[in-house]
Structures are given as C-alpha cells and as structure tokens.
Motif scaffolding. Structure first.
Motif, PDB file in Angstrom:
ATOM      1  N   LEU A  44       4.903  -5.660  -3.169  1.00  0.00           N
ATOM      2  CA  LEU A  44       4.411  -6.026  -1.844  1.00  0.00           C
ATOM      3  C   LEU A  44       4.534  -4.870  -0.856  1.00  0.00           C
ATOM      4  N   LYS A  45       5.607  -4.100  -0.995  1.00  0.00           N
ATOM      5  CA  LYS A  45       5.784  -2.927  -0.126  1.00  0.00           C
ATOM      6  C   LYS A  45       4.662  -1.907  -0.365  1.00  0.00           C
ATOM      7  N   LYS A  46       4.326  -1.702  -1.658  1.00  0.00           N
ATOM      8  CA  LYS A  46       3.245  -0.761  -1.999  1.00  0.00           C
ATOM      9  C   LYS A  46       1.912  -1.233  -1.419  1.00  0.00           C
ATOM     10  N   LEU A  47       1.637  -2.530  -1.564  1.00  0.00           N
ATOM     11  CA  LEU A  47       0.359  -3.073  -1.085  1.00  0.00           C
ATOM     12  C   LEU A  47       0.289  -3.081   0.446  1.00  0.00           C
ATOM     13  N   LYS A  48       1.445  -3.227   1.084  1.00  0.00           N
ATOM     14  CA  LYS A  48       1.478  -3.169   2.549  1.00  0.00           C
ATOM     15  C   LYS A  48       1.148  -1.753   3.023  1.00  0.00           C
ATOM     16  N   LEU A  49       1.667  -0.749   2.319  1.00  0.00           N
ATOM     17  CA  LEU A  49       1.377   0.643   2.666  1.00  0.00           C
ATOM     18  C   LEU A  49      -0.112   0.966   2.491  1.00  0.00           C
ATOM     19  N   LYS A  50      -0.749   0.290   1.538  1.00  0.00           N
ATOM     20  CA  LYS A  50      -2.177   0.499   1.295  1.00  0.00           C
ATOM     21  C   LYS A  50      -3.051  -0.381   2.192  1.00  0.00           C
ATOM     22  N   LYS A  51      -2.389  -1.100   3.128  1.00  0.00           N
ATOM     23  CA  LYS A  51      -3.082  -1.953   4.106  1.00  0.00           C
ATOM     24  C   LYS A  51      -3.821  -3.118   3.442  1.00  0.00           C
ATOM     25  N   ILE A  52      -3.271  -3.578   2.321  1.00  0.00           N
ATOM     26  CA  ILE A  52      -3.828  -4.733   1.626  1.00  0.00           C
ATOM     27  C   ILE A  52      -3.152  -6.013   2.111  1.00  0.00           C
ATOM     28  N   LEU A  53      -1.911  -5.869   2.576  1.00  0.00           N
ATOM     29  CA  LEU A  53      -1.136  -7.011   3.055  1.00  0.00           C
ATOM     30  C   LEU A  53      -0.650  -6.777   4.474  1.00  0.00           C
ATOM     31  N   GLN A  54      -0.433  -7.865   5.179  1.00  0.00           N
ATOM     32  CA  GLN A  54       0.272  -7.779   6.452  1.00  0.00           C
ATOM     33  C   GLN A  54       1.436  -8.765   6.415  1.00  0.00           C
ATOM     34  N   TYR A  55       2.504  -8.393   7.078  1.00  0.00           N
ATOM     35  CA  TYR A  55       3.741  -9.162   6.998  1.00  0.00           C
ATOM     36  C   TYR A  55       4.091  -9.749   8.358  1.00  0.00           C
ATOM     37  N   GLU A  56       4.439 -11.032   8.363  1.00  0.00           N
ATOM     38  CA  GLU A  56       4.931 -11.682   9.567  1.00  0.00           C
ATOM     39  C   GLU A  56       6.419 -11.957   9.365  1.00  0.00           C
ATOM     40  N   LYS A  57       7.240 -11.356  10.189  1.00  0.00           N
ATOM     41  CA  LYS A  57       8.691 -11.396  10.018  1.00  0.00           C
ATOM     42  C   LYS A  57       9.200 -12.835   9.896  1.00  0.00           C
ATOM     43  N   TYR A  58      10.043 -13.062   8.904  1.00  0.00           N
ATOM     44  CA  TYR A  58      10.661 -14.350   8.602  1.00  0.00           C
ATOM     45  C   TYR A  58       9.665 -15.425   8.142  1.00  0.00           C
ATOM     46  N   LYS A  59       8.410 -15.067   8.004  1.00  0.00           N
ATOM     47  CA  LYS A  59       7.399 -16.057   7.608  1.00  0.00           C
ATOM     48  C   LYS A  59       6.794 -15.743   6.244  1.00  0.00           C
TER      49      LYS A  59
END
Length: 219
Positions: A44-59
């Motif tokens: 998930l960290k890798k995909l977030k760096l590639k702008k494939i995912l976005q993260y909502e804190k605690y959600k």
C-alpha cells in the motif's frame, strides 16, 4: 506506468473491497489477498507513492481516479478472457477464473481491443459480471435476487455472486447458467428452499443458501 503482477492484484483487490465498504483497511485487504497484513502495508505504501491510492488517517485507503482506471482495465481484461475461454474455446465456466487470473496481466492494449472486437464487444462475462468498455464504463442491468422473485414470474438468470468451483459445479448439475429461463413454483417456509422450474421443463429444489447467490432479470 508499468506495474508488477503483485501490484495489479492488490489494485484489483482494493477495488473489489471498495465497492463493498467504501474505504479499505489493511486487515481486510490482507484477508482478500490471503497474505499477511505486514506485506499488504508495504504494498500500500508503494501504491500510495505511485498515486494509485489515497489514505484517510484512521479510516483507510481508497483508489485515486488513476487507480480506479487501472483496476477497471485489469477487470476488463479478466472478464474478456473468461468470455473467450468459455465461448470460443469451450472451457467449463468453473475453470476459467484461474486461467484468466494469469491472462489479465498481459499489457498489450491493442491485443485486448482486438480480442474485444473479435468477441463482438460482449457486455457481460460467463458468470454475468459486467465487462467495462475501453473507457471504463460499466454496463448495468436491473437484477433481482432469486429469493425476491414472485412465484410463477418468468425470469432469466443474469449473474451468480458465489463463483467458487463448487457452486458453479452445483449450478451446472441443475442445468443453470447465465441466460437460463427460471421460474419459482413453490416457496417452502420451513427452510426457505425453492421449487423452481428450469429451462421451462425441469423442476428442482434449490436450498436458500444456493438461491441467494443467483440473480435474475425479468420484464
């Protein structure tokens, strides 16, 4: 942008979970992928760096627009290959999923478009799941769970939610497939089972557990 097979599988996994829950947490995705939560976290960290995912804190996570587009492309390829394997090569519908899991990672856009055209641009795969078009648009059909079908109402089987080999083998035994005419003739209150007429002639008893996985449409 190029992705590994593992990355594509995780993107597809997030998409399917996102359809059910909105935001996806690490443990749910680990269960979906049948792997450890720590491995999923790294991916998930890798995909977030590639702008494939976005993260909502605690959600949790969800796909970006780019991520959704990639997920739908993978799903499109998977379902086109399933259609090809069953309709053109005669594979049993219970066997095509595992093969399509491998073929969906072929990257050639030209090949997939030619495959789509060769098949006549089908809207649904052999299990009744919609096939996204080249723009990511998903065809829709108004479906009803078989348990909701009024008695004596004539309908057509449109999809199956449980696509395990065991379930598909059972439906094959009952001569139930996508496009099969079906009609409920009796509803047993004792255990929720249904007496159904299949292909206008054969009468069978389906358990509530089986019937809940069958979807139909009617006019």
């Amino acid at each position: 942008m190029k992705f590994t097979i593992s990355e594509e599988n995780h993107i597809k996994g997030v998409y399917h979970l996102q359809q059910q829950t909105g935001l996806v947490n690490t443990n749910a995705l680990a269960s979906e992928m049948q792997t450890k939560a720590a491995s999923v976290t790294d991916m998930l960290k890798k995909l977030k760096l590639k702008k494939i995912l976005q993260y909502e804190k605690y959600k949790g996570f969800k796909l970006t627009e780019m991520g959704k587009k990639i997920a739908l492309t993978i799903i499109r390829k998977h379902r086109l290959w399933e259609y090809f394997l069953t309709v053109k090569l005669g594979f049993d519908w219970a066997k095509v999923h595992a093969i399509a899991e491998e073929l969906e990672h072929i990257s050639s856009e030209e090949l997939i478009q030619k495959l789509d055209d060769f098949l006549g641009n089908p809207s649904f795969d052999p299990h009744g799941d919609p096939i996204p078009d080249s723009f990511g648009k998903i065809p829709t059909i108004k479906q009803y769970n078989l348990m909701q079908l009024p008695i004596k109402k004539k309908a057509i089987v449109s999809s199956v939610s449980n696509q395990s080999a065991q379930m598909l083998e059972m439906l094959k035994h009952y001569k139930i497939g996508i496009g099969t005419p079906i009609q409920i003739t009796k509803h047993f209150l004792f255990d929720g089972s249904l007496e159904v007429k299949i292909l206008k002639t054969t009468t069978s008893i389906l358990s509530e557990q089986v019937a809940k996985n069958i979807f139909v449409y009617y006019e």
